[in-house]
Design a protein around this motif. Structure first.
Motif, PDB file in Angstrom:
ATOM      1  N   UNK A 190       0.930  -1.194  -0.058  1.00 35.96           N
ATOM      2  CA  UNK A 190       0.065   0.022   0.042  1.00 35.96           C
ATOM      3  C   UNK A 190       1.161   1.390  -0.021  1.00 35.96           C
ATOM      4  N   UNK A 191       0.846   2.128  -0.858  1.00 35.60           N
ATOM      5  CA  UNK A 191       1.656   3.385  -1.091  1.00 35.60           C
ATOM      6  C   UNK A 191       1.495   4.077   0.341  1.00 35.60           C
ATOM      7  N   UNK A 192       2.715   4.670   0.485  1.00 34.40           N
ATOM      8  CA  UNK A 192       2.535   5.624   1.800  1.00 34.40           C
ATOM      9  C   UNK A 192       2.060   6.819   1.675  1.00 34.40           C
ATOM     10  N   UNK A 193       2.289   7.308   0.557  1.00 36.56           N
ATOM     11  CA  UNK A 193       1.399   8.612   0.066  1.00 36.56           C
ATOM     12  C   UNK A 193       0.054   8.276  -0.805  1.00 36.56           C
ATOM     13  N   UNK A 194      -0.958   9.232  -0.478  1.00 32.58           N
ATOM     14  CA  UNK A 194      -2.182   8.977  -1.206  1.00 32.58           C
ATOM     15  C   UNK A 194      -2.118   9.717  -2.577  1.00 32.58           C
ATOM     16  N   UNK A 195      -1.342  10.930  -2.459  1.00 36.32           N
ATOM     17  CA  UNK A 195      -1.418  11.640  -3.640  1.00 36.32           C
ATOM     18  C   UNK A 195      -0.028  11.128  -4.591  1.00 36.32           C
ATOM     19  N   UNK A 196      -0.203  10.256  -5.696  1.00 38.65           N
ATOM     20  CA  UNK A 196       1.005   9.697  -6.491  1.00 38.65           C
ATOM     21  C   UNK A 196       0.996  10.586  -7.580  1.00 38.65           C
ATOM     22  N   UNK A 197       2.284  10.417  -7.957  1.00 41.77           N
ATOM     23  CA  UNK A 197       2.511  11.256  -9.345  1.00 41.77           C
ATOM     24  C   UNK A 197       3.712  10.582  -9.993  1.00 41.77           C
ATOM     25  N   UNK A 198       3.704  10.797 -11.376  1.00 39.10           N
ATOM     26  CA  UNK A 198       4.920  10.385 -12.312  1.00 39.10           C
ATOM     27  C   UNK A 198       5.677  11.284 -12.856  1.00 39.10           C
ATOM     28  N   UNK A 199       6.876  11.216 -13.277  1.00 38.00           N
ATOM     29  CA  UNK A 199       7.667  12.138 -14.008  1.00 38.00           C
ATOM     30  C   UNK A 199       6.891  12.520 -15.317  1.00 38.00           C
ATOM     31  N   UNK A 200       7.235  13.614 -15.876  1.00 38.06           N
ATOM     32  CA  UNK A 200       6.358  13.967 -17.244  1.00 38.06           C
ATOM     33  C   UNK A 200       6.920  13.010 -18.258  1.00 38.06           C
ATOM     34  N   UNK A 201       5.855  12.858 -19.156  1.00 36.42           N
ATOM     35  CA  UNK A 201       6.362  12.447 -20.482  1.00 36.42           C
ATOM     36  C   UNK A 201       6.641  13.208 -21.619  1.00 36.42           C
ATOM     37  N   UNK A 202       7.472  12.311 -22.528  1.00 39.18           N
ATOM     38  CA  UNK A 202       7.685  13.139 -23.782  1.00 39.18           C
ATOM     39  C   UNK A 202       6.207  13.473 -24.530  1.00 39.18           C
ATOM     40  N   UNK A 203       6.382  14.680 -25.306  1.00 35.68           N
ATOM     41  CA  UNK A 203       5.265  14.780 -26.007  1.00 35.68           C
ATOM     42  C   UNK A 203       4.943  13.791 -26.952  1.00 35.68           C
ATOM     43  N   UNK A 204       3.563  13.539 -27.218  1.00 34.54           N
ATOM     44  CA  UNK A 204       3.197  12.341 -28.251  1.00 34.54           C
ATOM     45  C   UNK A 204       3.964  12.500 -29.647  1.00 34.54           C
ATOM     46  N   UNK A 205       4.139  14.048 -30.089  1.00 33.15           N
ATOM     47  CA  UNK A 205       4.522  13.977 -31.315  1.00 33.15           C
ATOM     48  C   UNK A 205       6.110  13.618 -31.533  1.00 33.15           C
ATOM     49  N   UNK A 206       6.810  13.620 -30.197  1.00 32.00           N
ATOM     50  CA  UNK A 206       8.220  13.191 -30.245  1.00 32.00           C
ATOM     51  C   UNK A 206       8.403  11.532 -30.500  1.00 32.00           C
ATOM     52  N   UNK A 207       7.328  10.904 -29.953  1.00 34.65           N
ATOM     53  CA  UNK A 207       7.438   9.432 -29.719  1.00 34.65           C
ATOM     54  C   UNK A 207       6.597   8.670 -30.854  1.00 34.65           C
ATOM     55  N   UNK A 208       5.666   9.698 -31.829  1.00 35.63           N
ATOM     56  CA  UNK A 208       4.941   8.849 -32.818  1.00 35.63           C
ATOM     57  C   UNK A 208       5.346   9.572 -34.193  1.00 35.63           C
ATOM     58  N   UNK A 209       5.184   8.437 -35.053  1.00 34.71           N
ATOM     59  CA  UNK A 209       5.340   8.889 -36.354  1.00 34.71           C
ATOM     60  C   UNK A 209       4.107   8.348 -37.233  1.00 34.71           C
ATOM     61  N   UNK A 210       3.294   9.051 -37.976  1.00 34.84           N
ATOM     62  CA  UNK A 210       2.322   8.520 -38.906  1.00 34.84           C
ATOM     63  C   UNK A 210       2.849   8.652 -40.001  1.00 34.84           C
ATOM     64  N   UNK A 211       2.863   7.606 -40.668  1.00 34.30           N
ATOM     65  CA  UNK A 211       3.339   7.290 -42.268  1.00 34.30           C
ATOM     66  C   UNK A 211       2.006   7.314 -43.243  1.00 34.30           C
ATOM     67  N   UNK A 212       1.578   8.462 -43.915  1.00 40.72           N
ATOM     68  CA  UNK A 212       0.261   8.191 -44.746  1.00 40.72           C
ATOM     69  C   UNK A 212       0.597   7.206 -45.858  1.00 40.72           C
TER      70      UNK A 212
END
Ligand SMILES: Cc1cc2nc3c(=O)[nH]c(=O)nc-3n(C[C@H](O)[C@H](O)[C@H](O)COP(=O)(O)O)c2cc1C
Length: 212
Positions: A190-212
């Motif tokens: 059981x987590x000690x803290x009730x308010x949990x958070x994570x480090x920020x994520x890279x923007x979607x555009x940086x990790x996704x490439x759509x090839x039409x």
């Protein structure tokens, strides 16, 4: 409330309350892990559960000792410092009521055998081996495990840091299953803290490439 909240609610948890984990929940969490996909459905995973606090502290000690040993292998002061600095990061399971050790088992790769048969260069072999379906299978199971734990109100933290002490840990556990090796571990509690958070994520555009 989004259908994906069960994903966004998982965070790495490194501090835990003393509260026990319901054994029924442990079963449920491992069952969820086994519902992960796996290449050819080989399910080449195995989970060792430690609930004895003394045994968990013994694993902490094994990792700390290995960390000190590794620092002694190098004369490079900055590497020495870096190894020592990560000692804490690799033993954050010390206060957890449960430690789950994830083992990966053998996975026969036809492509690897074919590349070997043609006497592939070491670069070609490296490129085919790095795909590692064996590791991808256990990783999918670990992620399922962690999402299930979060959904039941528990915290986990995927850890490969301590795995440098794989040999000593495996010997200590006395767990041997042909071809299986320690891939990762996670505390569960059981987590000690009730308010949990994570480090920020890279923007979607940086990790996704759509090839039409
Ligand atoms: C393969 C892998 C290995 C990790 N090893 C460690 C570790 O040894 N110690 C640790 O404290 N966290 C470890 N983490 C947790 C990451 O630091 C964490 O997932 C990342 O910072 C993102 O935070 P979040 O899990 O809260 O979203 C590991 C995560 C992964 C996926």
């Amino acid at each position: 409330m989004s259908a994906l909240d069960f994903i966004y609610r998982r965070h790495s948890v490194r501090k835990f309350k003393e509260a026990d984990v319901d054994p029924v929940h442990i079963q449920e969490i491992i069952k969820a892990a086994t519902y992960a996909p796996s290449g050819k459905n080989v399910q080449n995973w195995h989970f060792v559960i430690l609930k004895n606090p003394n045994k968990i502290q013994d694993i902490v000690k094994i990792v700390e000792d290995k960390n000190a040993e590794m620092a002694s292998w190098t004369d490079d002061e900055s590497l020495k410092k870096e190894i020592t600095k990560f000692k804490h990061y690799h033993t954050i399971f010390r206060g957890a009521p449960v430690l789950i050790l994830a083992f990966a088992g053998p996975y026969r790769e036809m492509a690897v055998e074919a590349f070997k048969a043609k006497n592939a260069s070491s670069e070609e072999l490296h490129n085919i081996l790095r795909v590692s379906p064996a590791i991808q299978n256990v990783s999918a199971a670990i992620e399922n495990l962690m999402l299930a734990a979060a959904a039941l109100g528990y915290g986990t933290c995927w850890m490969t840091g301590p795995v440098y002490a794989f040999k000593e840990i495996q010997e200590y556990l006395g767990f041997h299953k042909e071809g299986y090796f320690l891939a990762a571990m996670t505390p569960l509690g059981v987590p000690e803290e009730s308010e949990l958070s994570s480090p920020p994520r890279k923007p979607i555009e940086e990790v996704m490439t759509i090839i039409e």
